[in-house]
Motif scaffolding. Structure first.
Motif, PDB file in Angstrom:
ATOM      1  N   ARG A 202       0.858  -1.181   0.000  1.00  0.00           N
ATOM      2  CA  ARG A 202       0.000   0.000   0.000  1.00  0.00           C
ATOM      3  C   ARG A 202       0.897   1.236   0.000  1.00  0.00           C
ATOM      4  O   ARG A 202       1.626   1.487   0.971  1.00  0.00           O
ATOM      5  CB  ARG A 202      -0.924  -0.009   1.218  1.00  0.00           C
ATOM      6  CG  ARG A 202      -1.935   1.143   1.219  1.00  0.00           C
ATOM      7  CD  ARG A 202      -2.955   0.986   2.326  1.00  0.00           C
ATOM      8  NE  ARG A 202      -3.908   2.083   2.314  1.00  0.00           N
ATOM      9  CZ  ARG A 202      -4.132   2.901   3.330  1.00  0.00           C
ATOM     10  NH1 ARG A 202      -3.484   2.729   4.470  1.00  0.00           N
ATOM     11  NH2 ARG A 202      -5.007   3.878   3.233  1.00  0.00           N
ATOM     12  N   HIS A 205       0.988   7.424  -2.484  1.00  0.00           N
ATOM     13  CA  HIS A 205       0.681   8.236  -3.672  1.00  0.00           C
ATOM     14  C   HIS A 205       0.323   7.407  -4.892  1.00  0.00           C
ATOM     15  O   HIS A 205       0.355   7.919  -6.013  1.00  0.00           O
ATOM     16  CB  HIS A 205       1.882   9.135  -3.994  1.00  0.00           C
ATOM     17  CG  HIS A 205       2.251  10.046  -2.861  1.00  0.00           C
ATOM     18  ND1 HIS A 205       1.446  11.076  -2.437  1.00  0.00           N
ATOM     19  CD2 HIS A 205       3.342  10.047  -2.038  1.00  0.00           C
ATOM     20  CE1 HIS A 205       2.029  11.694  -1.409  1.00  0.00           C
ATOM     21  NE2 HIS A 205       3.167  11.089  -1.154  1.00  0.00           N
ATOM     22  N   PRO A 207      -2.832   5.412  -6.136  1.00  0.00           N
ATOM     23  CA  PRO A 207      -4.233   4.994  -5.933  1.00  0.00           C
ATOM     24  C   PRO A 207      -4.431   3.539  -6.326  1.00  0.00           C
ATOM     25  O   PRO A 207      -3.937   3.076  -7.360  1.00  0.00           O
ATOM     26  CB  PRO A 207      -5.012   5.930  -6.866  1.00  0.00           C
ATOM     27  CG  PRO A 207      -4.124   7.121  -7.038  1.00  0.00           C
ATOM     28  CD  PRO A 207      -2.728   6.592  -7.015  1.00  0.00           C
ATOM     29  N   GLY A 208      -5.125   2.805  -5.463  1.00  0.00           N
ATOM     30  CA  GLY A 208      -5.436   1.419  -5.751  1.00  0.00           C
ATOM     31  C   GLY A 208      -4.375   0.439  -5.326  1.00  0.00           C
ATOM     32  O   GLY A 208      -4.606  -0.775  -5.387  1.00  0.00           O
ATOM     33  N   GLU A 211      -4.860  -2.762  -2.324  1.00  0.00           N
ATOM     34  CA  GLU A 211      -6.302  -2.661  -2.047  1.00  0.00           C
ATOM     35  C   GLU A 211      -6.756  -3.653  -0.990  1.00  0.00           C
ATOM     36  O   GLU A 211      -7.661  -3.371  -0.206  1.00  0.00           O
ATOM     37  CB  GLU A 211      -7.095  -2.869  -3.337  1.00  0.00           C
ATOM     38  CG  GLU A 211      -6.995  -1.702  -4.306  1.00  0.00           C
ATOM     39  CD  GLU A 211      -7.886  -1.874  -5.514  1.00  0.00           C
ATOM     40  OE1 GLU A 211      -8.410  -2.984  -5.688  1.00  0.00           O
ATOM     41  OE2 GLU A 211      -8.044  -0.904  -6.271  1.00  0.00           O
TER      42      GLU A 211
END
Length: 299
Positions: A202, A205, A207-208, A211
């Motif tokens: 994770r 900066h 995104p995704g 997850e």
């Protein structure tokens, strides 16, 4: 107090470590208090060591060692510090870095005349939908529910001027050798955790990313095997000393991420030995904008 290396420190009993830390306390700058012994473990490295506190910040005792630092690999997007052997002395190290360029300013300290533009921006921000707003190298506003926090940008013109107020007597900034030792915590991989950016990680900066672990803390920001926290953020650099002056480690100000190179290259600046090849082009205030720092006490 004996200057323990890591191997010798690891052989001490709990009682011997506590006794050594009490002896150390008598030699530290005024204001330090002893808290506890604590065991830290991460990335296959572990240590049981002393934790102190000074003006609200925790510090950990890190025994010294003779270590190999740097990387021999050359990458088109990166410059690495050279392979070398370094003798690192014992240190007391601030656990978490703090911003070098931005400092929190209570609302009541703002002057109605001198800070009129900031106060107007606060009222406009209060009525708006955003959670943050920054006027470059001047002020930044952050919203947490109904609370608004104001950060002002440091007005020092040189590193020496900044250092006069931020690094008091008895404290120092880490050298590049010390920083690489503290960040890597004894590892010889490209990053403290291994040789690549794992797709399951994770990342703040990206995104995704990660997850499946979206509710967990960002792993690069968790304490390492010495109990120290680092930004793990290529937008930030940590201020360290070099033979020629100063530099920032652990990031590139976000250049690779801005360049659209993806997570692997975007986070390459978080490698232990990374050196920003473009840093010399930055003026002090531009470097200061993305800098964090931590204090150490050499023992």
């Amino acid at each position: 107090m004996e200057a323990w290396n890591r191997a010798a420190w690891g052989q001490l009993t709990i009682e011997e470590k506590q006794s050594a830390m009490q002896e150390l306390l008598e030699r530290l700058p005024a204001g330090f208090k002893w808290l506890r012994l604590e065991r830290f473990e991460r990335y296959g490295q572990s240590i049981e060591t002393g934790v102190f506190i000074h003006e609200g910040s925790e510090y950990v005792y890190v025994p010294g060692d003779t270590v190999t630092l740097g990387r021999s690999e050359i990458h088109m997007y990166a410059k690495m510090s050279p392979v070398r052997e370094a003798v690192i002395g014992a240190l007391l190290v601030q656990r978490s870095p703090i911003s070098a360029g931005w400092y929190e300013c209570p609302l009541e300290r703002l002057d109605p005349e001198e800070d009129e533009d900031v106060l107007e921006a606060i009222e406009e921000f209060r009525q708006g939908p955003h959670n943050s707003h920054e006027f470059s190298q001047y002020f930044r506003l952050e919203r947490d529910g109904e609370e608004i926090t104001v950060f002002l940008f440091d007005d020092s013109e040189t590193f020496e001027e900044w250092c006069d107020t931020e690094v008091p007597e008895g404290f120092a900034l880490p050298t590049e050798d010390e920083w690489e030792y503290l960040y890597g915590a004894g590892t010889r991989t490209l990053f403290p955790w291994g040789d690549e950016i794992d797709a399951s990680m994770r990342l703040r900066h990206v995104p995704g990313s990660g997850e499946a672990n979206a509710e967990a803390p960002y792993p690069l920001e968790l304490p390492n095997g010495f109990g120290l926290c680092f930004p793990g953020d290529p937008y930030k650099k940590e201020l360290v000393l070099t033979p020629d002056g100063i530099t920032g480690k652990g990031g590139d100000g976000g250049c690779n991420l801005h360049g659209g190179h993806g997570p692997a290259l975007g986070y390459l600046p978080t490698a232990t030995a990374f050196r920003d090849p473009y840093e010399s082009e930055l003026a002090w205030e531009d470097l200061l904008d993305c800098l964090v720092y931590r204090r150490v006490v050499r023992l």
